[in-house]
Motif scaffolding. Structure first.
Motif, PDB file in Angstrom:
ATOM      1  N   HIS A 142       1.260   5.392  10.165  1.00  0.00           N
ATOM      2  CA  HIS A 142       1.440   4.614   8.931  1.00  0.00           C
ATOM      3  C   HIS A 142       2.290   5.442   7.975  1.00  0.00           C
ATOM      4  CE1 HIS A 142       0.564   2.304   5.297  1.00  0.00           C
ATOM      5  NE2 HIS A 142      -0.010   1.394   6.051  1.00  0.00           N
ATOM      6  N   LYS A 143       3.169   4.775   7.236  1.00  0.00           N
ATOM      7  CA  LYS A 143       4.071   5.505   6.340  1.00  0.00           C
ATOM      8  C   LYS A 143       3.320   6.272   5.261  1.00  0.00           C
ATOM      9  CE  LYS A 143       6.744   1.985   6.040  1.00  0.00           C
ATOM     10  NZ  LYS A 143       7.741   0.990   5.591  1.00  0.00           N
ATOM     11  N   ASN A 144       2.144   5.795   4.860  1.00  0.00           N
ATOM     12  CA  ASN A 144       1.361   6.539   3.868  1.00  0.00           C
ATOM     13  C   ASN A 144       0.974   7.912   4.401  1.00  0.00           C
ATOM     14  OD1 ASN A 144       1.565   4.171   2.471  1.00  0.00           O
ATOM     15  ND2 ASN A 144      -0.571   4.106   1.841  1.00  0.00           N
ATOM     16  N   ASN A 145       0.615   7.968   5.689  1.00  0.00           N
ATOM     17  CA  ASN A 145       0.260   9.257   6.288  1.00  0.00           C
ATOM     18  C   ASN A 145       1.472  10.176   6.378  1.00  0.00           C
ATOM     19  OD1 ASN A 145      -2.313   8.281   6.590  1.00  0.00           O
ATOM     20  ND2 ASN A 145      -2.119   7.833   8.765  1.00  0.00           N
ATOM     21  N   THR A 146       2.648   9.591   6.564  1.00  0.00           N
ATOM     22  CA  THR A 146       3.872  10.389   6.601  1.00  0.00           C
ATOM     23  C   THR A 146       4.209  10.934   5.212  1.00  0.00           C
ATOM     24  OG1 THR A 146       4.681   8.952   8.370  1.00  0.00           O
ATOM     25  CG2 THR A 146       6.282  10.392   7.325  1.00  0.00           C
ATOM     26  N   LEU A 147       3.973  10.125   4.180  1.00  0.00           N
ATOM     27  CA  LEU A 147       4.291  10.530   2.810  1.00  0.00           C
ATOM     28  C   LEU A 147       3.533  11.778   2.376  1.00  0.00           C
ATOM     29  CD1 LEU A 147       4.434   7.126   0.872  1.00  0.00           C
ATOM     30  CD2 LEU A 147       6.322   8.683   1.289  1.00  0.00           C
ATOM     31  N   ILE A 148       2.295  11.944   2.840  1.00  0.00           N
ATOM     32  CA  ILE A 148       1.468  13.071   2.383  1.00  0.00           C
ATOM     33  C   ILE A 148       1.612  14.304   3.256  1.00  0.00           C
ATOM     34  CG2 ILE A 148      -0.245  11.520   1.349  1.00  0.00           C
ATOM     35  CD1 ILE A 148      -2.049  12.220   3.813  1.00  0.00           C
ATOM     36  N   ASN A 176       0.809  -1.222   0.000  1.00  0.00           N
ATOM     37  CA  ASN A 176       0.000   0.000   0.000  1.00  0.00           C
ATOM     38  C   ASN A 176       0.844   1.274   0.000  1.00  0.00           C
ATOM     39  OD1 ASN A 176       0.791  -0.281   2.694  1.00  0.00           O
ATOM     40  ND2 ASN A 176      -1.261  -0.813   3.401  1.00  0.00           N
ATOM     41  N   VAL A 177       2.074   1.203   0.500  1.00  0.00           N
ATOM     42  CA  VAL A 177       2.970   2.352   0.399  1.00  0.00           C
ATOM     43  C   VAL A 177       3.335   2.597  -1.072  1.00  0.00           C
ATOM     44  CG1 VAL A 177       5.205   3.294   1.081  1.00  0.00           C
ATOM     45  CG2 VAL A 177       3.887   1.929   2.706  1.00  0.00           C
ATOM     46  N   ALA A 178       3.608   1.521  -1.798  1.00  0.00           N
ATOM     47  CA  ALA A 178       3.933   1.643  -3.216  1.00  0.00           C
ATOM     48  C   ALA A 178       2.733   2.160  -4.009  1.00  0.00           C
ATOM     49  CB  ALA A 178       4.381   0.294  -3.769  1.00  0.00           C
ATOM     50  N   ALA A 179       1.532   1.707  -3.648  1.00  0.00           N
ATOM     51  CA  ALA A 179       0.327   2.170  -4.347  1.00  0.00           C
ATOM     52  C   ALA A 179       0.154   3.674  -4.185  1.00  0.00           C
ATOM     53  CB  ALA A 179      -0.902   1.425  -3.819  1.00  0.00           C
ATOM     54  N   LEU A 180       0.373   4.179  -2.973  1.00  0.00           N
ATOM     55  CA  LEU A 180       0.259   5.618  -2.751  1.00  0.00           C
ATOM     56  C   LEU A 180       1.359   6.367  -3.500  1.00  0.00           C
ATOM     57  CD1 LEU A 180      -1.039   8.050  -1.332  1.00  0.00           C
ATOM     58  CD2 LEU A 180       0.541   7.666   0.560  1.00  0.00           C
ATOM     59  N   GLY A 230      -7.358  23.336 -10.199  1.00  0.00           N
ATOM     60  CA  GLY A 230      -7.236  24.590  -9.475  1.00  0.00           C
ATOM     61  C   GLY A 230      -7.671  24.507  -8.029  1.00  0.00           C
ATOM     62  N   ARG A 231      -7.438  23.352  -7.381  1.00  0.00           N
ATOM     63  CA  ARG A 231      -7.820  23.195  -5.975  1.00  0.00           C
ATOM     64  C   ARG A 231      -6.608  22.734  -5.162  1.00  0.00           C
ATOM     65  NH1 ARG A 231     -11.080  18.706  -8.218  1.00  0.00           N
ATOM     66  NH2 ARG A 231      -9.799  16.829  -8.110  1.00  0.00           N
ATOM     67  N   ALA A 232      -6.719  22.890  -3.842  1.00  0.00           N
ATOM     68  CA  ALA A 232      -5.634  22.484  -2.954  1.00  0.00           C
ATOM     69  C   ALA A 232      -5.521  20.964  -2.924  1.00  0.00           C
ATOM     70  CB  ALA A 232      -5.891  23.012  -1.543  1.00  0.00           C
ATOM     71  N   ALA A 233      -4.283  20.476  -2.984  1.00  0.00           N
ATOM     72  CA  ALA A 233      -4.057  19.028  -2.926  1.00  0.00           C
ATOM     73  C   ALA A 233      -4.410  18.454  -1.558  1.00  0.00           C
ATOM     74  CB  ALA A 233      -2.594  18.725  -3.253  1.00  0.00           C
ATOM     75  N   SER A 234      -4.516  19.313  -0.526  1.00  0.00           N
ATOM     76  CA  SER A 234      -4.830  18.831   0.822  1.00  0.00           C
ATOM     77  C   SER A 234      -6.218  18.195   0.889  1.00  0.00           C
ATOM     78  CB  SER A 234      -4.750  19.987   1.828  1.00  0.00           C
ATOM     79  OG  SER A 234      -5.628  21.031   1.475  1.00  0.00           O
ATOM     80  N   TYR A 235      -7.117  18.577  -0.010  1.00  0.00           N
ATOM     81  CA  TYR A 235      -8.456  17.986  -0.012  1.00  0.00           C
ATOM     82  C   TYR A 235      -8.450  16.522  -0.455  1.00  0.00           C
ATOM     83  CZ  TYR A 235     -10.872  22.445   0.689  1.00  0.00           C
ATOM     84  OH  TYR A 235     -11.344  23.615   1.216  1.00  0.00           O
ATOM     85  N   THR A 236      -7.474  16.140  -1.246  1.00  0.00           N
ATOM     86  CA  THR A 236      -7.521  14.804  -1.857  1.00  0.00           C
ATOM     87  C   THR A 236      -6.401  13.860  -1.424  1.00  0.00           C
ATOM     88  OG1 THR A 236      -6.305  15.711  -3.767  1.00  0.00           O
ATOM     89  CG2 THR A 236      -8.710  15.640  -3.916  1.00  0.00           C
ATOM     90  N   LEU A 237      -5.272  14.388  -0.948  1.00  0.00           N
ATOM     91  CA  LEU A 237      -4.162  13.509  -0.597  1.00  0.00           C
ATOM     92  C   LEU A 237      -4.463  12.658   0.641  1.00  0.00           C
ATOM     93  CD1 LEU A 237      -0.938  15.615  -1.265  1.00  0.00           C
ATOM     94  CD2 LEU A 237      -1.781  13.631  -2.519  1.00  0.00           C
ATOM     95  N   MET A 238      -5.089  13.245   1.655  1.00  0.00           N
ATOM     96  CA  MET A 238      -5.410  12.451   2.843  1.00  0.00           C
ATOM     97  C   MET A 238      -6.448  11.371   2.539  1.00  0.00           C
ATOM     98  SD  MET A 238      -6.505  13.585   6.725  1.00  0.00           S
ATOM     99  CE  MET A 238      -5.150  14.751   6.878  1.00  0.00           C
ATOM    100  N   PRO A 239      -7.518  11.671   1.815  1.00  0.00           N
ATOM    101  CA  PRO A 239      -8.428  10.594   1.420  1.00  0.00           C
ATOM    102  C   PRO A 239      -7.741   9.502   0.615  1.00  0.00           C
ATOM    103  CG  PRO A 239      -9.496  12.706   1.120  1.00  0.00           C
ATOM    104  CD  PRO A 239      -8.070  12.996   1.478  1.00  0.00           C
ATOM    105  N   LEU A 240      -6.801   9.874  -0.275  1.00  0.00           N
ATOM    106  CA  LEU A 240      -6.085   8.875  -1.062  1.00  0.00           C
ATOM    107  C   LEU A 240      -5.216   8.007  -0.163  1.00  0.00           C
ATOM    108  CD1 LEU A 240      -5.277   7.687  -3.795  1.00  0.00           C
ATOM    109  CD2 LEU A 240      -3.516   9.458  -3.968  1.00  0.00           C
ATOM    110  N   SER A 241      -4.526   8.622   0.790  1.00  0.00           N
ATOM    111  CA  SER A 241      -3.707   7.859   1.729  1.00  0.00           C
ATOM    112  C   SER A 241      -4.558   6.875   2.518  1.00  0.00           C
ATOM    113  CB  SER A 241      -2.989   8.813   2.690  1.00  0.00           C
ATOM    114  OG  SER A 241      -2.338   8.094   3.718  1.00  0.00           O
TER     115      SER A 241
END
Length: 590
Positions: free
Chosen positions: A548-554, A110-114, A129-140
């Motif tokens: 989780h490392k995914n949360n650290t990545l974002i 799952n780290v590789a998938a993210l 034209g939107r902030a990446a903060s809206y979508t990166l946490m849901p993706l993680s």
């Protein structure tokens, strides 16, 4: 409490405290703890390094290599360019990206998938034209949830299966985690896509770094037999939009056609003039099966070595190529290297790239035979740009890569072949067919994770053999005496989930799984619902960026703060518990 138990509890307490402190890397902490335990005699010398040959450790390493092979083959591009569209609404985009992320992370780390999908999500946010903060946490969170579904989706599931095999005589199969993990993942994805993202504060993050460099003016060629022959140039716009490539024009017979030439019918040998960053350029080429250069130079390139490298170099004042063109200094003839593109601070280039005089300060994108990059850079008198991990997608092997992986997963899931062996065969298949270059095989293994697993497994085994896990289990059973088994199961999930939010989920699993088995044996019920509860809970680390490392990545790209995660993470964890307990009672009865 025996001396061995006391020493092990102290070692684990120190390990957890140091992991929480976060100043020392987790693999150093784990390996130091292992050595300390061996010196103190609580881990037998002959078992000190048994964790490094453990199936769980091997599977984690092999999954990372397989993930890299799927990326290099273009399999991930195939999915994302088909499904991702920046024009979709935010909720729809999150649901779609989350679904793709969950699906990928079910069959790869799952780290590789993210890591694969994060650049796609950031580019989509930029286009919309939107902030990446809206979508990166849901993706993680979606990639974490997806890992719950299969045996290989996340390290905790692998560890759980191995512990069951060691203690109960048989392991779990590929999709044994799917009933409970799938329900938890589906419920979590629905929450994240509908309500969860609304709880995230707007940090207005923009990503800095390599992706911010000015794009290149580059060229790709229509080869003989291309499916693009006979199409109008304008018909390629849709692919260009999806891959973030601007089509500027067309070169035919050495003459550049001014304007877009959108109505021109493409012929073999035509050169497309494009504006794009390297990653987008490679994706566009892979999507349309275009060539890097004309047929003669392409043939010389592929014959010059085992594969190709993309490198970026900066042109200083004294460079050999400064003031000259690539054609003028014979770059292709003398070095078997093609100048793919020129980045000139956003300035448009109106001549053929290889005939354009290069200026000091230009950034060049070069395609050269593998391992020849340093020699070519020195010959040009240029400076290497900071490594960005650029690679050339082997798109002609995409279905071979998918086929090898699918057959291996199917064979492992029906019990025809042992999972580590199946994954090893896939890795060898990728290496022998050139999907993944031999020199890169070990580059994709996350060695700190391997060291962590190899170190913690003997410690967990020692805690279990010394009676430490039985002591913990007895304590929890005493605490919950007289409670129904489902309530004890809930307590185990809450405790495991809390630990996983502040510690590495693999380390948490190694400790919690034997405790779950002991609790089940004390209650006289099946250990399977307890093991499955630990698997789901250990993967549900949504409250902090360190769980989780995914949360650290974002954390950086999303511009998040430490306290942002619990806003969506806390209700998500409560939801996972609420849907998992009934599912456990149905699919894994006591």
């Amino acid at each position: 409490m025996s001396t061995d138990q006391l020493l092990l509890f102290v070692i684990f307490a120190l390990v957890f405290a140091l992991l929480l402190w976060g100043r020392i890397r987790y693999d150093i902490i784990a390996f130091s703890a292992l050595l300390t335990a061996v010196v103190l005699g609580v881990v037998p010398t002959e078992a000190a390094f048994s964790g490094f040959g453990h199936p769980a450790t091997l599977v984690v390493a092999l999954v990372l290599i397989v993930s890299a092979g799927l990326t290099r083959s273009g399999a991930v591009y195939l999915i994302t360019r088909t499904l991702v569209d920046a024009r979709r609404g935010l909720g729809t985009h999150i649901a779609l990206m989350g679904g793709i992320g969950a699906l990928l992370s079910a069959f790869m780390n799952n780290v590789a998938a993210l890591a694969l999908l994060m650049p796609v999500d950031i580019q989509t946010a930029r286009k919309a034209g939107r902030a990446a903060s809206y979508t990166l946490m849901p993706l993680s969170f979606a990639t974490i949830l997806g890992g719950m579904v299969t045996l290989i989706g996340t390290p905790p599931n692998i560890v759980i299966a191995t512990i069951r095999e060691q203690t109960l005589g048989s392991s779990y199969h590929m999709f044994d985690f799917a009933p409970v993990g799938g329900i938890a993942a589906l419920a979590g994805l629905i929450f994240v896509a509908t309500l969860g993202w609304r709880l995230i504060p707007d940090r207005g993050a923009s990503v800095s770094g390599p992706a911010e460099l000015a794009p290149y003016i580059a060229e790709l060629t229509v080869p003989e037999g291309s499916p693009q022959i006979g199409k109008r140039l304008g018909e390629l716009d849709e692919t260009g939009e999806k891959t973030d490539v601007a089509i500027l024009g067309l070169i035919r017979g050495g003459q550049r056609r001014y304007g877009r030439a959108a109505s021109a019918l493409l012929e073999a040998g035509d050169t497309l003039v494009l504006e794009a960053v390297p990653e987008a350029l490679d994706e566009f080429r892979a999507a349309l099966n275009l060539a890097f250069s004309d047929a003669d130079r392409q043939e010389k390139l592929t014959a010059a070595g085992e594969g190709l490298d993309l490198i970026e170099v900066v042109v200083p004042e004294a460079a050999r190529i400064a003031g000259k063109s690539a054609q003028g200094i014979g770059l292709a003839r003398r070095q078997n290297t093609v100048l793919m593109g020129i980045s000139r601070s956003g300035e448009r280039i109106t001549r053929e790239v290889r005939k354009t005089p290069v200026r000091p300060g230009d950034i060049l994108l070069l395609l050269c035979p593998r391992d020849r990059g340093p020699d070519v850079t020195d010959w040009l008198g240029c400076l290497t740009l900071a490594e960005r991990g650029l690679s050339v997608t082997a798109n002609e092997k995409v279905w071979l890569a998918i086929g090898l992986f699918s057959v291996a997963v199917l064979a492992a899931s029906v019990g025809l072949i042992y999972l580590p062996v199946a994954l090893g065969i896939v890795v060898m298949g990728y290496a022998l067919t050139g999907i993944l270059p031999l020199r890169e095989l070990y580059d994709h293994v996350e060695w700190p994770v391997v060291v962590l697993l190899g170190s913690m497994i003997p410690l967990g085994a020692a805690l279990d053999s010394s009676g430490g896990t039985k002591l913990i289990a007895d304590g929890l059973v005493t605490l919950t005496r007289g409670w129904p088994a489902w309530a004890v199961l809930t307590v185990l999930m809450v405790v495991t989930m809390t630990l996983s939010d502040v510690l590495n989920n693999t380390a948490t699993t190694i400790v919690a799984a034997p405790v779950g088995i002991q609790m089940a044996q004390t209650l006289g019920v099946s250990p399977d619902p307890f093991l499955m509860a630990v698997a789901v809970a250990a993967s549900s680390a949504f409250l902090t960026p360190i769980g989780h490392k995914n949360n650290t990545l974002i954390l950086g790209p999303g511009g998040y703060r430490f306290g942002d995660y619990w806003r969506m993470g806390l209700p998500l964890e409560l939801l996972v518990i609420a849907v998992s307990i009934p599912a456990l009672l149905i699919f894994w009865p006591f």
